[in-house]
Design an enzyme around this catalytic site. Structure first.
Site, short mmCIF file in Angstrom:
data_model
loop_
_atom_site.label_atom_id
_atom_site.label_comp_id
_atom_site.label_asym_id
_atom_site.label_seq_id
_atom_site.Cartn_x
_atom_site.Cartn_y
_atom_site.Cartn_z
CG ASP A 183 67.93 -18.16 6.84
OD1 ASP A 183 67.23 -17.75 7.28
OD2 ASP A 183 68.56 -17.90 5.81
CD GLU A 212 64.58 -12.66 5.25
OE1 GLU A 212 65.70 -11.93 5.64
OE2 GLU A 212 64.54 -13.69 4.72
CD GLU A 213 65.61 -16.35 3.07
OE1 GLU A 213 66.17 -15.89 2.40
OE2 GLU A 213 65.89 -17.00 4.33
CG ASP A 235 67.07 -14.09 9.74
OD1 ASP A 235 67.31 -15.46 9.51
OD2 ASP A 235 66.48 -13.34 9.27
CG HIS A 326 69.97 -19.25 1.50
ND1 HIS A 326 69.59 -18.12 0.85
CD2 HIS A 326 69.48 -18.94 2.77
CE1 HIS A 326 69.03 -17.21 1.65
NE2 HIS A 326 68.95 -17.78 2.87
ZN LIG Z 1 66.87 -15.78 7.35
#
Ligand SMILES: [Zn+2]
Length: 360
Positions: A183, A212-213, A235, A326
């Site tokens: 990701d 983005e995160e 994504d 993540h």
């Molecule tokens: Zn992402």
């Protein structure tokens, strides 16, 4: 397997594409420090683009024009950044306090290996050894304050403000891929292939976005700059499809591995354009490409910023499902990546302006 006869240049995932994904996954690009990934992107897309720019925030904005007049302006976006850590205090002797960058939980961190700074200095996230604690310590949930990054005595190579990324080397076992930051390096790798194989009946406006995160910051200015007719965001979204031990039926799976690309209907940032959702679903049906509807719910993509730009931009998101995002390592299926590539490519080849004048 080539499912479509009319599209002659379908991107197929072979050795070159896997090598590229490996390079992208092993590169470090914690939000705001995307240079390593940006360098690979620029190298790959320059020969295939009519125009390439890096904007003030670090987004890569590229254009590949189709042939003809008044073509649809289609924005494709994939975020380059990954979640990680930032050093916040030098405690001496190579030990640093740190904070999280993006959605990382402390429970994932103790004893994990990290790469710190632009030189990828190896470090480890330290916690008081369990056998030196009392029984109270063992019951206490671990918080960021209990943890330190330990790089050893490497004077001058590491400093407060440096990012740290999980130190996981990409690997493949048959149809399973494992790596950090899948990701969204999967989206980045997919978008690179699309630039190389784009259909000629549209103008392709490509954004490899930053930050983005930490709140879709790059996408916001990229969409303003392009002012496109529509957007598709690429994504990778969590698959929480493990067998459950406490309930009979897993009703919160979000997506499942091996079921093809996930098409978004709603997440916490966006209600997706129903005409584009329909186009993606119909494309999957017509061409026999597996797809799944991502469970409507939380989370989000760059679409959250893009669809609200200017006068509103009809948006869709497609994700490759992946487990354990993540965290230090994600697991994804090669077949899901190929099916995602096929679905987006076919959807672009069959894109016509009347789709956007259709009923919602
Ligand atoms: Zn992402």
């Amino acid at each position: 397997m080539v499912r479509m006869t009319e599209e002659k240049h379908l991107p197929q995932i072979g050795e070159a594409q896997l090598k590229l994904l490996e390079r992208l996954s092993n590169a470090c690009a914690v939000s705001g420090d995307e240079g390593e990934v940006r360098k690979i992107v620029l190298e790959e897309i320059r020969p295939f683009s009519d125009e390439v720019n890096v904007d003030a925030l670090g987004n890569v904005l590229a254009t590949r024009r189709g042939s003809g007049e008044l073509l649809m302006r289609v924005m494709l976006a994939a975020h380059m950044d990954e979640v990680g850590l930032m050093l916040t205090h030098d405690a001496g002797d190579g030990i640093y306090r740190f904070d999280t960058v993006g959605g990382v939980t402390a429970i994932d961190l103790p004893a994990k290996a990290v790469w710190v700074g632009k030189e990828h200095i190896p470090g480890v996230i330290g916690l008081k050894p369990l056998h030196l604690g009392n029984s109270d310590d063992q019951r206490k949930p671990v918080g960021l304050d209990d943890l330190r990054i330990d790089v050893g005595p490497v004077a001058g190579k590491v400093k407060v403000g440096d990012r740290a990324a999980f130190a996981t080397v990409f690997s493949q076992q048959g149809g399973s891929l494992r790596g950090k930051a899948l990701d969204n390096r999967l989206g980045v790798a997919t978008l690179i292939e699309l630039v190389k194989n784009s259909p000629s009946q549209i103008d392709l406006l490509v954004a490899f976005t930053v930050q983005e995160e930490i709140g879709l910051r790059g996408a916001r200015v990229a969409a303003y700059a392009f002012n496109p007719d529509m957007a598709i965001i690429l994504d990778s979204t969590p698959a929480y499809d493990l067998p459950t031990w406490d309930v009979d039926e897993n009703v919160r799976y979000n997506t499942r591995l091996g079921k093809g690309p996930a098409i978004y209907v709603a997440d916490s940032g966006t209600l997706y354009d129903p005409r584009l959702v329909r186009h993606l679903v119909e494309t999957g049906e017509e061409h026999g490409i597996p797809y799944q509807i991502r469970q409507p719910g939380g989370g989000g993509t760059d679409a959250g910023a893009i669809h609200k730009q200017r006068m509103g931009i009809p948006s869709a998101s497609i994700s490759v499902p992946g487990r354990y995002h993540h965290s230090p390592a994600s697991i994804v299926r090669l077949s899901d990546w190929q099916d995602t590539m096929d679905l987006v490519t076919a959807a672009l080849f069959h894109l016509t302006p009347d789709i956007l004048s259709g009923e919602r």
